[in-house]
Write a protein that holds these residues in place. Sequence first.
Motif, mmCIF file in Angstrom:
data_model
loop_
_atom_site.group_PDB
_atom_site.id
_atom_site.type_symbol
_atom_site.label_atom_id
_atom_site.label_comp_id
_atom_site.label_asym_id
_atom_site.label_seq_id
_atom_site.Cartn_x
_atom_site.Cartn_y
_atom_site.Cartn_z
ATOM 1 N N THR A 82 -47.221 -6.165 84.078
ATOM 2 C CA THR A 82 -46.551 -5.723 85.286
ATOM 3 C C THR A 82 -45.639 -4.568 84.930
ATOM 4 O OG1 THR A 82 -44.793 -7.325 84.921
ATOM 5 C CG2 THR A 82 -46.612 -8.001 86.349
ATOM 6 N N SER B 294 -44.453 -13.636 82.503
ATOM 7 C CA SER B 294 -45.164 -12.502 83.096
ATOM 8 C C SER B 294 -44.547 -12.063 84.412
ATOM 9 C CB SER B 294 -46.635 -12.873 83.314
ATOM 10 O OG SER B 294 -46.750 -13.977 84.194
ATOM 11 N N ASN B 295 -43.882 -12.971 85.121
ATOM 12 C CA ASN B 295 -43.266 -12.626 86.402
ATOM 13 C C ASN B 295 -41.773 -12.343 86.295
ATOM 14 O OD1 ASN B 295 -45.714 -13.113 87.820
ATOM 15 N ND2 ASN B 295 -45.287 -15.305 87.832
ATOM 16 N N SER C 115 -40.321 -8.491 87.124
ATOM 17 C CA SER C 115 -40.223 -8.121 88.535
ATOM 18 C C SER C 115 -39.236 -9.008 89.273
ATOM 19 C CB SER C 115 -41.609 -8.225 89.186
ATOM 20 O OG SER C 115 -42.132 -9.548 89.076
ATOM 21 N N GLY D 279 -44.956 -16.641 90.891
ATOM 22 C CA GLY D 279 -45.986 -15.624 91.060
ATOM 23 C C GLY D 279 -46.765 -15.803 92.344
#
Length: 876
Positions: free
Chosen positions: A198, A302-303, A306, A437
Amino acid sequence: IFLGIFKLVQDEEMARRSTKLSTKKGPKGKKARKAAKLNRQWGEEADEEQIRQAKIRKGKRRLAISSTVAVEVAEEEGGGGGDYNGQGKLKKIKQFHSNEIGDAADDDLQNNSSEGSENESDFETLDGSNMNNNHALSSLLKNISSSCNINNSSKTASYEMKRRKQFKSDDENDNFNNGCEESDESASEDSQGDYETTTDDEGNDSREIMSKLTPIGPNPFHTHFRKEPLPEGDDKSSEVPQSMLTKMKKVKTDQLDPSLVLQLSGNVLEEYNCEVNTTATGIDAKEISQRSFSHVRPILASNWNSFNRKALRKNIDRNEDEDNDNDDGEKSYTNLFTRLQDTIYASLSTYADAQITCATRRNTDAIHNVVTLHVLNHVLTANHDITTHNNRIRDRDEEEKEEEFRDQGYTRPKVLILLPTRSTAFSFVKGLLKLLGTDSSVDNLERFDEEFGNLDDDDDAVSLEDDSNENDGEKKANGNVDSRRKAVLEAKGKDWNELFADHVNSDDDFKIGMSFSRKKKTGKKTKNNDDGRGAVAAKLYSDFYHSDIIVASPLGIKMSITTTTDDDEEEDGDADFLSSIEIAVALQSDVMLMQNWDHITDLMGRMNQQPKESKRTDFSRVRNYLLEGQAARWRQLILVSRFSDPYLLSTFSRHAKSIAGRMKLRRKVPADEASICNVMTKVRQVFQRVPCESFNVQGDKRLKYFTSVILPQLLRTKQKHTLVYIPSYFDFVAVRNVLLKHDIASSHFVSITEYSRTTEVTRGRTRFLQGRKRIMLYTGRAHFFMRHHIKGTKHLIMFGLPEHAEFYPELLNMLSWRPSSTIDEDDEKDRLDIEAPASCLNIFTKYDAHSLERIVGTKHSDRMLKGEKSTYLFSS
């Protein structure tokens, strides 16, 4: 030619499988078949340790075969970039088969990612073929090396699906073995793989950030919850463990704002001394936070970029001087956490009790984000371990010990989150779901939005005070009414509007359960594996005994664990779902102080007790410290507030018993940032210190001073327009009873409390403004919930200092009132009262140190509390 060779390969594979299936039936009986299977695989005298190591190697080989992109990265770094042809892919296949034959796939996996590409996934079906098939396919690939897009037949794809399904549970077990039991090296590989890429507005790639985080040490979750119970002499004692008896040590951190004070004790202090980089002037908590973040579940990591982007841009409470010194042209910061988040997460990840009393409107989101990350990672990690252990128990050998599978509590709920209103719970849950997510699913989300979201403009509107006659609003046009209402709302401040505005759901009676599980894959198969990288299925409004997280208000959870008899007496109800709480979080504790703090203290006492019923508990999986009655020693308590308060400190001192230690983060108040600087009225402010021996008698001492010194002067001078501010409702009752017993004062005062009706408030304010009532008693909770602007106030007496520092300038700025109408010259007394200078008298004791610090500043408060004089004067 291609079809012919491919047909040959497929026929040999089918022949091999048919030969395997045509073997004669094994011996009858479960134990006999199991023994025969072991003999075929390992021989008659198989060593259990060799079998276990072979299983681990087998799992690593499968992981290596499935991650073909790892070889791409290695070849690109070693042999140059460029396009990959069929010959390059054949080299990868041969390399994987050589690893499988030699059982040496471990080294190839250390420095590479485990994310596979779609084009290379077709070659994973060749792991069961022999080397002759590879040579046959090699000649074919050489002829078509110009084209890299090779598609397998449907039969090959279906065989690959069956093969992956067959090895699904074994891969989970092997990954858990490598990550949790055998070595931290394999856990490092698991934590680095398959992070979704991301990119934020600044162009920071999450994969680039994760590549800088090399996991160090074991998983903090396993380190904390796999500790042995305390010795028998300590667990029966009511005192805090020896590590908690260590005096809180102040730790200097040059990365934070100088006004923030960090205090540590117990194991978390030892963690700082041993693990972080110690400089000449202070320590840096970034290393611990990065090490702990490397063990976060991949779907959260991974999130995270953001999710935390807004807080990273602000980076509130950092040391600006330290940042200005870093002018080397490169970012020395990894953009994972802000400086404040680094300090907080370094302690939260070790499961130390945390008291964070430095929250503001600007950094609240940053604090809540890091708490959300910690809570979600705890739940997903615990559920992953339970699922993995379930698979292992299903196929385990009889010789394996049950101790290694103690991963549960008496009941399923693991986290309890306390919030003051439905609107605050709505914001927190929405952020929690956002961190999971977009691929995750949420059940009952529409019902949650309807019951916890914003209200309609026409429903449940907050009744605002009317500064004129009651019927004036009906005579005005709708436009004027709306504009006046908007002006009144803006005058109440942003903090009040966030909690009690017309459209905000301010209900304080709610409770909701949340459960999390692995999302079932439907339709097209995703690239995520089943080791925590896949999507999560969240369910709202789940039963408490089937929930992982419980979000509730103190009143809502109190009513759920209390029953009422026919005689209107309260009795203890079912509270077994609180028996295995591992993390207790109280967010916005400063707001809950204005509700009823006794609910929280009662709740803390009912938490982590032995359950009354079994509730289908598998006691073979219950952790040992729970069986020993030491659940409170492993529970983490997190209190987040905007300020320190004696009630908060007392609750934390009594119920913060974690064996990991304690962390306190507070804010010193410079003189130029004290709330007294916001007083705009010209007034002499007198602070009178009342001697007090203990906390329990401070209310009596203040009441004695009021009745013996202040009240006689008010009655003798017949002073009008006097507002008496009383923070506590219990003190209000005592003062009201004193005035009612007095013959003269009983008919010359009015009162406004949080329980007063709207008509009573309007009538009392009108009489006080007109001077028909000399004294008004005004409680702190009434000002918190309604923020009345009391017109007609010329003299202010604070029976106690307000808990919220912003109340002090708000109350004093009311003294600037001037009448709009002319004064009757015949009434000389009224004219003198109105033209007299405003005055303010503040009564405080040594137990009001925290409130005094927020009002006058840290240095002034120390002098006023320890000085020989008892009276101090401030002028504005």
